[in-house]
Design an enzyme around this catalytic site. Structure first.
Site, PDB file in Angstrom:
ATOM      1  N   GLU A 199     -79.419  -6.881 -66.477  1.00 24.16           N
ATOM      2  CA  GLU A 199     -78.140  -6.750 -65.774  1.00 24.16           C
ATOM      3  C   GLU A 199     -78.161  -5.640 -64.724  1.00 24.16           C
ATOM      4  OE1 GLU A 199     -75.223  -6.406 -68.900  1.00 24.16           O
ATOM      5  OE2 GLU A 199     -75.281  -8.560 -69.314  1.00 24.16           O
ATOM      6  N   LYS A 331     -65.417 -13.954 -71.781  1.00 23.15           N
ATOM      7  CA  LYS A 331     -66.539 -14.639 -71.132  1.00 23.15           C
ATOM      8  C   LYS A 331     -66.233 -16.117 -71.278  1.00 23.15           C
ATOM      9  CE  LYS A 331     -70.252 -11.367 -72.446  1.00 23.15           C
ATOM     10  NZ  LYS A 331     -71.162 -11.022 -73.575  1.00 23.15           N
TER      11      LYS A 331
HETATM   12  P1  PGA Z   1     -75.349 -11.483 -73.009  1.00 20.25           P
HETATM   13  O1  PGA Z   1     -74.693 -10.113 -73.376  1.00 20.25           O
HETATM   14  O2  PGA Z   1     -76.810 -11.173 -72.950  1.00 20.25           O
HETATM   15  O3  PGA Z   1     -75.050 -12.307 -74.245  1.00 20.25           O
HETATM   16  O4  PGA Z   1     -74.771 -12.035 -71.791  1.00 20.25           O
HETATM   17  C1  PGA Z   1     -74.005  -9.290 -72.580  1.00 20.25           C
HETATM   18  C2  PGA Z   1     -73.148  -8.490 -73.489  1.00 20.25           C
HETATM   19  O5  PGA Z   1     -73.455  -8.363 -74.702  1.00 20.25           O
HETATM   20  O6  PGA Z   1     -72.121  -7.992 -73.068  1.00 20.25           O
HETATM   21 ZN    ZN Z   2     -71.629  -7.272 -75.367  1.00 19.27          ZN
END
Ligand code: PGA
Ligand code: ZN
Length: 412
Positions: A199, A331
């Site tokens: 990220e 999300k």
């Molecule tokens: P993810 O996690 O890898 O499942 O997108 C991001 C998060 O835990 O916030």
């Molecule tokens: Zn998270």
């Protein structure tokens, strides 16, 4: 009335170069909504299935076989489109069609409707007449499931400008801290390669405490006082450490284990020492009682559910009853359709749960979640700081700066 005239899909790649699905929805043969689905790496146990057995290709096959069912529906009829997807799917977790398909079809239809109506996407999702920008919250340092060996066990150290009054300054502050941290890491370790996690946070060879100390130093070097102009946040993503057999949190990289009680103390110490504004998934995804202890102890920190609440209205209800969190991640692809996610947002709003709309670690270069964050009155928008797929969301906020309907920044 604007009606869907075609729905088509294709296989593309996300930021981790994994295959995913993109969907085009046309309304009245000319208004295009186009959405490419993201996917996670630290996925909550109760999230809907991203893809069915057979992966994105199977989702695409199902879309092709069923695309005629969407033609003629009103493109702004989110519930009707959601119902059609659920009829095709026939399960309660999108395991036949895949949550990624539900995500892409519902957001693309809404975007297409917004183009036809000549209004921004956020306005299609809310009848309010005045909006605020959520405060961007972004990774400056990554570990856990998002970065390689040697990095901290903790998944994400984040920064958020909590003081600035406009979106330009907030983004600028977050970026400057990310940059300052690189200089600090280069001094700390001359072999630091400037490597980054999924990220965009730096991925140095450090233990948890040192990673937090250097992140704090980056803020202080720039003249900021933690907890005043800027604050740190942490996504503990504690389910990745939780060992169900041992009933302990296992910190492999640093080499220690925490009982449930020790985990609460470990998190509490970090919240206090680094004045965290934000603490996500502090304990594992079934530990509603342990999360409640931290929520009661730190009312000024956004004690936030992600794997805990998985954008599920029913699970959020459980968390509300147990007083497990005062904030929750939204999300859309954890829930499946945008309709599901908006229902979750309503439940949160009516129970005083602060929303944080979030990206996934495997992202597309789309930017619709910037609008979803605005429309759901999210306090924060967790979208990272650098990397094309992260900057795309921040740039969309900048494009919307000065929009007459958006007055200032959310207060956290
Ligand atoms: P993810 O996690 O890898 O499942 O997108 C991001 C998060 O835990 O916030
Ligand atoms: Zn998270």
């Amino acid at each position: 009335m604007t009606r869907i005239s075609s729905v088509e899909g294709r296989i593309l790649y996300n930021s981790r170069a994994s295959k995913t699905i993109e969907v085009d929805v046309y309304s009245d043969n000319k208004f295009l909504g186009r959405v490419c689905a993201p996917s996670g790496a630290s996925v909550g146990r109760h999230e809907v299935a991203g893809f069915p057995d057979g992966g994105p290709t199977q989702s695409l096959r199902i879309l092709k076989e069923n695309s005629a069912k969407f033609v003629g529906l009103e493109s702004s009829d989110l519930e009707g489109i959601h119902d059609t997807l659920n009829e095709i799917d026939g399960t309660d977790n999108y395991s036949v069609i895949g949550g990624a398909l539900a995500f892409a079809v519902t957001i693309a239809a809404t975007e297409s409707a917004s183009r036809a109506a000549g209004v921004p996407l956020f306005k299609m999702l809310s009848s309010k007449s005045s909006f605020r920008f959520p405060r961007p919250l972004g990774n400056i340092l990554g570990g856990g499931a998002h970065a390689g060996p040697g990095t901290p066990d903790i998944q994400e150290i984040l920064v958020c400008d909590i003081g600035s009054k406009n979106i330009e300054d907030v983004i600028d502050t977050n970026l400057s801290i990310h940059k300052e941290l690189r200089d600090i890491l280069e001094k700390e370790d001359p072999d630091f390669t400037n490597g980054r996690g999924d990220e965009g946070g730096w991925a140095p060879r450090l233990d948890n405490q040192r990673a937090l100390e250097l992140s704090a130093k980056a803020c202080e070097n720039l003249g900021f006082t933690l907890g005043e102009e800027v604050s740190l946040g942490v996504d503990f993503a504690a389910s990745t450490q939780w060992d169900e057999q041992k009933k302990k949190y296992v910190y492999d990289r640093e080499g220690f284990e925490n009982s449930s009680g020790e985990q609460i103390d470990f998190v509490a110490d970090i919240i206090e020492k680094f004045k965290l504004i934000y603490a996500e998934d502090t304990v594992h995804e079934e530990a509603f009682g342990d999360m409640a202890e931290l929520t009661a102890r730190f009312p000024k920190t956004l004690v936030t559910g992600d794997d805990l609440t998985v954008t599920s209205r029913n699970i959020l209800r459980k968390a509300i009853d147990a007083k497990s969190c005062n904030a929750a991640i939204l999300k859309v692809n954890q829930a499946g359709s945008l309709f599901d996610a908006m229902e979750f947002a309503k439940e949160a709003a009516s129970n005083n749960i602060k929303l944080v709309t979030s990206h996934r670690s495997g992202e597309s270069t789309d930017s619709q979640i910037a609008h979803i964050g605005i429309a759901t009155d999210s306090k924060m928008l967790k979208v990272g700081i650098v990397g094309g797929e992260r900057v795309a969301k921040l740039n969309e906020l900048l494009r919307l700066s000065g929009h007459g309907l958006i007055c200032g920044m959310a207060e956290v």
